[in-house]
Design an enzyme around this catalytic site. Sequence first.
Site, PDB file in Angstrom:
ATOM      1  N   THR A 108       0.827  -1.239   0.043  1.00  0.00           N
ATOM      2  CA  THR A 108       0.179  -0.005  -0.132  1.00  0.00           C
ATOM      3  C   THR A 108       1.063   1.341   0.077  1.00  0.00           C
ATOM      4  O   THR A 108       0.292   2.372  -0.396  1.00  0.00           O
ATOM      5  CB  THR A 108      -1.041   0.074   1.262  1.00  0.00           C
ATOM      6  OG1 THR A 108      -0.355  -0.063   2.301  1.00  0.00           O
ATOM      7  CG2 THR A 108      -2.003  -1.198   1.370  1.00  0.00           C
TER       8      THR A 108
ATOM      9  N   MET B 112      -2.362   5.749   0.276  1.00  0.00           N
ATOM     10  CA  MET B 112      -3.736   5.581   0.234  1.00  0.00           C
ATOM     11  C   MET B 112      -3.940   3.946   0.395  1.00  0.00           C
ATOM     12  O   MET B 112      -4.044   3.383  -0.634  1.00  0.00           O
ATOM     13  CB  MET B 112      -4.652   5.801  -1.230  1.00  0.00           C
ATOM     14  CG  MET B 112      -4.714   7.532  -1.212  1.00  0.00           C
ATOM     15  SD  MET B 112      -5.962   8.085  -0.055  1.00  0.00           S
ATOM     16  CE  MET B 112      -4.697   8.516   1.364  1.00  0.00           C
ATOM     17  N   HIS B 113      -3.982   3.333   1.802  1.00  0.00           N
ATOM     18  CA  HIS B 113      -3.765   2.165   2.022  1.00  0.00           C
ATOM     19  C   HIS B 113      -5.239   1.626   1.523  1.00  0.00           C
ATOM     20  O   HIS B 113      -5.152   0.488   0.774  1.00  0.00           O
ATOM     21  CB  HIS B 113      -3.457   1.990   3.303  1.00  0.00           C
ATOM     22  CG  HIS B 113      -2.581   2.737   3.853  1.00  0.00           C
ATOM     23  ND1 HIS B 113      -1.164   2.221   3.637  1.00  0.00           N
ATOM     24  CD2 HIS B 113      -2.317   3.796   4.830  1.00  0.00           C
ATOM     25  CE1 HIS B 113      -0.228   3.055   4.277  1.00  0.00           C
ATOM     26  NE2 HIS B 113      -0.888   4.042   4.776  1.00  0.00           N
ATOM     27  N   ASP B 114      -6.270   1.916   2.281  1.00  0.00           N
ATOM     28  CA  ASP B 114      -7.517   1.494   2.015  1.00  0.00           C
ATOM     29  C   ASP B 114      -8.133   1.175   0.717  1.00  0.00           C
ATOM     30  O   ASP B 114      -8.682   0.127   0.438  1.00  0.00           O
ATOM     31  CB  ASP B 114      -8.430   1.813   2.933  1.00  0.00           C
ATOM     32  CG  ASP B 114      -8.013   1.687   4.581  1.00  0.00           C
ATOM     33  OD1 ASP B 114      -7.442   0.454   4.980  1.00  0.00           O
ATOM     34  OD2 ASP B 114      -8.276   2.555   5.261  1.00  0.00           O
TER      35      ASP B 114
END
Length: 321
Positions: free
Chosen positions: A193, A238-240
Amino acid sequence: MKHPILIDTDPGPDDALAILLALSARDALDVVGITTVAGNVPVAQTTLNALRICELAGDLDVPVYAGCDRPILRPLHTAEFICGKDGLAGMKLADASRAPAAPHAVNAMIDHLRQSDVPLRLCALGPLTNIALALRMAPDIAAKIDRLIIMGGARDLGNITAAAEFNFFVDPHAAAIVFDSAIPITLFPLNATYQAVASTERLGDLDGTAPVQAQVLSMLRRNRAGGAALGGDKGHPMHDPCVIAYLLWPDLFEGRDCHVAIETAEGPTVGRSTIDWWGRSQEPPNAHVIGALDADQMFARVAVSLRSLDHRHESDSKAKS
């Protein structure tokens, strides 16, 4: 055919973008519900944030269920120092016009899974408390989960401690339950991520004059102490949104099957995920772990999807006038 999904989340800036992306993809995804959990901020705030994000998307039909207010065995750790007091610093969202739905998120998750005609895909964007408790309360629901796509863990260094990623650190016992469940899992750890950094160049396709895109830009362009440190200085990771992007565009991602173990003992490594990338342990794989992604293409496609939400806003405004 639309994929029915259930999103478990703790909004959170990158959770907000993930939810908006899911709600923008009506032709591909059927969001049957959103369950909230304590994580980035306490659960009362994550629930309010989920409701506000749905309103920004113009989607009041998706039920939002409030979930667990603390981890299974540990005190709650939150991340206001990253995401702001309300969890969505940088976004100026109106108060929600509706209340969360009944019942409790854990019960709602069980009900949705048992009542669905087809297996659901679960998207886990926060600590895994709700999902772990649902599996403990109703083991039969495991058969109704087509795949669990998780943002969590780290193949290398952590982001909340030297060893642990935030979601698994908050509730390592829940993570251990989930990875022991034999459910098909796709895992997005930090090493993947942190490739999805919202740089100035990657945000160039977003329109700052359009309602939804303007809110996203305001959130992603704000200064955030330590927020981008592990991903370099080009923007916020922007992990999610990677979780939702994977459902929409699996061609952008590469990974391998690995065994993942979670450290639950208190100490400097609590919450650490040991991802056996090279298969040294000889343990059977329990997750498909993403290692690489095409971030440029991902952000380009996200921009197209967000534009569809703003087109929806325009259509709704014209219909009302």
